[in-house]
Design a protein around this motif. Sequence first.
Motif, PDB file in Angstrom:
ATOM      1  N   ALA A   1      -4.761   3.946  -7.359  1.00 55.61           N
ATOM      2  CA  ALA A   1      -5.983   4.075  -6.546  1.00 55.61           C
ATOM      3  C   ALA A   1      -5.732   5.046  -5.404  1.00 55.61           C
ATOM      4  O   ALA A   1      -4.586   5.278  -5.007  1.00 55.61           O
ATOM      5  CB  ALA A   1      -6.375   2.710  -5.976  1.00 55.61           C
ATOM      6  N   ASP A   2      -6.826   5.597  -4.913  1.00 55.93           N
ATOM      7  CA  ASP A   2      -6.764   6.427  -3.711  1.00 55.93           C
ATOM      8  C   ASP A   2      -7.209   5.565  -2.537  1.00 55.93           C
ATOM      9  O   ASP A   2      -8.353   5.106  -2.495  1.00 55.93           O
ATOM     10  CB  ASP A   2      -7.689   7.652  -3.873  1.00 55.93           C
ATOM     11  N   LEU A   3      -6.306   5.347  -1.603  1.00 52.30           N
ATOM     12  CA  LEU A   3      -6.602   4.450  -0.478  1.00 52.30           C
ATOM     13  C   LEU A   3      -7.690   4.997   0.430  1.00 52.30           C
ATOM     14  O   LEU A   3      -8.230   4.276   1.273  1.00 52.30           O
ATOM     15  CB  LEU A   3      -5.320   4.198   0.332  1.00 52.30           C
ATOM     16  N   ARG A   4      -8.037   6.287   0.268  1.00 55.84           N
ATOM     17  CA  ARG A   4      -9.116   6.856   1.082  1.00 55.84           C
ATOM     18  C   ARG A   4     -10.484   6.393   0.603  1.00 55.84           C
ATOM     19  O   ARG A   4     -11.480   6.626   1.269  1.00 55.84           O
ATOM     20  CB  ARG A   4      -9.020   8.392   1.062  1.00 55.84           C
TER      21      ARG A   4
ATOM     22  N   LEU B   1       0.854  -1.189   0.000  1.00 50.44           N
ATOM     23  CA  LEU B   1       0.000   0.000   0.000  1.00 50.44           C
ATOM     24  C   LEU B   1       0.892   1.243   0.000  1.00 50.44           C
ATOM     25  O   LEU B   1       1.850   1.309   0.768  1.00 50.44           O
ATOM     26  CB  LEU B   1      -0.882   0.019   1.251  1.00 50.44           C
ATOM     27  N   GLY B   2       0.597   2.213  -0.840  1.00 47.59           N
ATOM     28  CA  GLY B   2       1.441   3.405  -0.898  1.00 47.59           C
ATOM     29  C   GLY B   2       2.872   3.010  -1.214  1.00 47.59           C
ATOM     30  O   GLY B   2       3.813   3.405  -0.526  1.00 47.59           O
ATOM     31  N   ALA B   3       3.030   2.204  -2.269  1.00 46.03           N
ATOM     32  CA  ALA B   3       4.342   1.614  -2.581  1.00 46.03           C
ATOM     33  C   ALA B   3       5.372   2.651  -3.002  1.00 46.03           C
ATOM     34  O   ALA B   3       6.583   2.398  -2.936  1.00 46.03           O
ATOM     35  CB  ALA B   3       4.177   0.587  -3.691  1.00 46.03           C
TER      36      ALA B   3
ATOM     37  N   ILE C   1       0.180  -0.387  -4.880  1.00 43.25           N
ATOM     38  CA  ILE C   1      -0.907   0.584  -4.964  1.00 43.25           C
ATOM     39  C   ILE C   1      -0.368   1.964  -4.625  1.00 43.25           C
ATOM     40  O   ILE C   1       0.388   2.120  -3.648  1.00 43.25           O
ATOM     41  CB  ILE C   1      -2.043   0.235  -3.970  1.00 43.25           C
ATOM     42  N   ASP C   2      -0.735   2.933  -5.427  1.00 45.83           N
ATOM     43  CA  ASP C   2      -0.388   4.320  -5.104  1.00 45.83           C
ATOM     44  C   ASP C   2      -1.241   5.233  -5.976  1.00 45.83           C
ATOM     45  O   ASP C   2      -2.032   4.759  -6.804  1.00 45.83           O
ATOM     46  CB  ASP C   2       1.116   4.598  -5.322  1.00 45.83           C
ATOM     47  N   PHE C   3      -1.097   6.539  -5.790  1.00 48.42           N
ATOM     48  CA  PHE C   3      -1.804   7.501  -6.644  1.00 48.42           C
ATOM     49  C   PHE C   3      -1.379   7.278  -8.106  1.00 48.42           C
ATOM     50  O   PHE C   3      -0.217   6.904  -8.362  1.00 48.42           O
ATOM     51  CB  PHE C   3      -1.427   8.927  -6.256  1.00 48.42           C
TER      52      PHE C   3
END
Length: 319
Positions: A146-149, A81-83, A104-106
């Motif tokens: 993706a946006d994790l929010r 997540l947020g790699a 996963i990141d923006f």
Amino acid sequence: MSCDERTRESAIDAAISKYSAVKKGYMPDDFIELFINSSTPHPKKMPLINRGTYARQHCIQTLLNQVHTLTSTTNTQIILLGAGIDSLALNIKQSSPLSTIYEIDFPDTIDHKLRYLRNGLDKLQAIWPNDTLTSTSYGSIHFIPADLRDAPRFLAALQSSGCSPSVPTVIISECVLVYLPKTATLSLCTALGEYFTEALWVSYDMFSPADRFGVIMQQNIASQGYSVPGFHDFPTLLTQEERFISSGWSIAKALSMMTAFYAMVTREEQRRVSRLEMMDEVEEWHMLMSHYCLTVALKGTLFASVVDTFGSSVEADKV
Ligand code: SAH
């Protein structure tokens, strides 16, 4: 620069920190230099930052080695997540060929990473001659913008890229949850906990914002334009653990990096590292290590031993 843009910039700083520690000999990493822009100066980091970067990498790698032992003959999924533009996915790809990795990141950060990977293809092709780089994957690595929010949308994207709920899964979040608002973090933890049957979550975060050193950290963060709500929302080791327990994970254990370092790094390795460069700021290093923590959380039973032994002394283990 908006807060989100600033957040994305933090990935560049994280890569530079790893590069600096690797160049100083703290740990090997064949891939991090792919993500360093050779035309821009990349300052060397202070010894305490190098040693802190090493501690984080070493402790997470130790947990991954334990996972590897438990799953050496089965497929495993690793979700980063947020790699950012970190080299971890490539290192896992090299050491665990049976793992499928999801980064996963923006979208902007993923594009940025893909550019670096394209520039490094010669080196990568020498190692993996049969893998092709596309905008969504590189061999066993899948890129998910993706946006994790937005947990439901992220989960849908994860599912459609083939990530299976029934394959043993390790989720890693390094310096990521701190950027999410509390409700978003809890939705994310709940969604992933409900999705997987057998999972281990490893999270590295800052904590303890209220004491003197914590307040200085807050001031530094604010002056650089970052917004880190998770620093305040999960301020103690207990709240770091509760974050997972309240979202359906069965066990969670958090240790400060100070505790994790002395438990998970052998004396011999500590001596090797302490000889690499002079560190005058020993007290500051201890303070810094007392403001970052590592949390492991469990779903199912497969990874129970990793959580059980988390923080047991490596020296004691040898006796
Ligand atoms: N884990 C990497 C990068 C840490 S920097 C490493 O340790 O090197 C934090 C990363 O989290 C950045 O890449 C940032 O873009 C990502 N991030 C933060 N908030 C996010 C969000 N809401 N959705 C997706 N990615 C996010």
